[in-house]
Write an enzyme that holds these catalytic residues in place. Sequence first.
Site, mmCIF file in Angstrom:
data_model
loop_
_atom_site.group_PDB
_atom_site.id
_atom_site.type_symbol
_atom_site.label_atom_id
_atom_site.label_comp_id
_atom_site.label_asym_id
_atom_site.label_seq_id
_atom_site.Cartn_x
_atom_site.Cartn_y
_atom_site.Cartn_z
ATOM 1 N N GLY A 130 4.191 20.120 -25.498
ATOM 2 C CA GLY A 130 3.365 19.992 -26.686
ATOM 3 C C GLY A 130 3.624 21.112 -27.671
ATOM 4 C CB CYS A 131 3.225 21.301 -31.338
ATOM 5 S SG CYS A 131 1.585 20.575 -31.541
ATOM 6 C CG PHE A 132 -1.641 24.110 -30.433
ATOM 7 C CD1 PHE A 132 -1.547 25.213 -31.264
ATOM 8 C CD2 PHE A 132 -2.516 23.094 -30.798
ATOM 9 C CE1 PHE A 132 -2.291 25.309 -32.432
ATOM 10 C CE2 PHE A 132 -3.261 23.181 -31.961
ATOM 11 C CZ PHE A 132 -3.150 24.284 -32.780
#
Length: 341
Positions: A130-132
């Site tokens: 995921g990005c975070f």
Amino acid sequence: MVRVGILGAAGYTGGELIRLLLNHPEVEIVFANSESNAGNKVYDVHEGLLGETELEFTSEMPFDKVDVVFFCFGHGKSEAFLKEHSIPANVKIIDLAQDFRIKGDHDYVYGLPEIHKEEIAKCQHLANPGCFATCIQLGLLPLAKAGLLTKDISVNAITGSTGAGQKPGATTHFSWRNNNFSVYKLFTHQHLHEICQTLNELKPASAPHVVDTLDEGYEADGITVDFIPYRGDFARGIFCTEVVTLSPLPTSPKGEELVALYKNFYEKAAFTHYSDKALDLKQVVNTNKALVHVEVFGKKVVITSMIDNLLKGAVGQAVQNMNIMFGLDEKAGLNLKASAF
């Protein structure tokens, strides 16, 4: 030449993936699937690609004609898709959703190249981080590996509006987002699970177990990750600060040994770099780079990390993983430069 199929090609990640792969020297896009846009030109939806391609969206999914398929679905849809469709065993899958990021009854490798490059090179199925999760983990990996995450971890991170996807919503349209700032999913963001999975994987055996605030019944002396995400009034990028209490304390007032730890850890990383200077988001926007910076204040170490959420936080990292899976130059198709202004 790697033959590629893209599912969910009409969304933000689908458009960014097409943009990258059109300029990849070793890739042919065989199909870009979108049921609702079938027959339309890709540039009718992704308007920035006008003049770049005459590729059309299709409702067809000729898996027998590709070497790898990218899943650009929303979360939860990848697993459901695989229950209803059969993909040949020889076709690799790169899933950008969160469906297979947590270890379980599946063979998906968690695709964080900075620590899993050997596993990625051998895998058939890959779960893209995921990005975070990518941004936060890259800030913490060196400390986790060295066994220095011995106290609670406080994380604050702000993301651009593209992180919410292309479908309009109450907190994504311009009149709400512009000149605005808000917090959401306090201590409960879904990326906490994969972050803690990685930190526990890297930590020395003697270090406490790392837990997130969604876990129940964890030991009182365990390490916790307290994560506060923010919505920013910009389109793309993630800027993250992480605060860790060190034990033992740094032997040098400015934490030179920690800086050396980070530089050594990322010395051979293709896209993650340590910066001696404080960071600003424009250094990574529209690139596949991740930048990390460390400062020490007494017992506290403050780590700043940042990425472009659509690139290193999504499709850029996915292409990086594809390159590794097919034995290509890890940087192929990703020679993207940040703006000077």
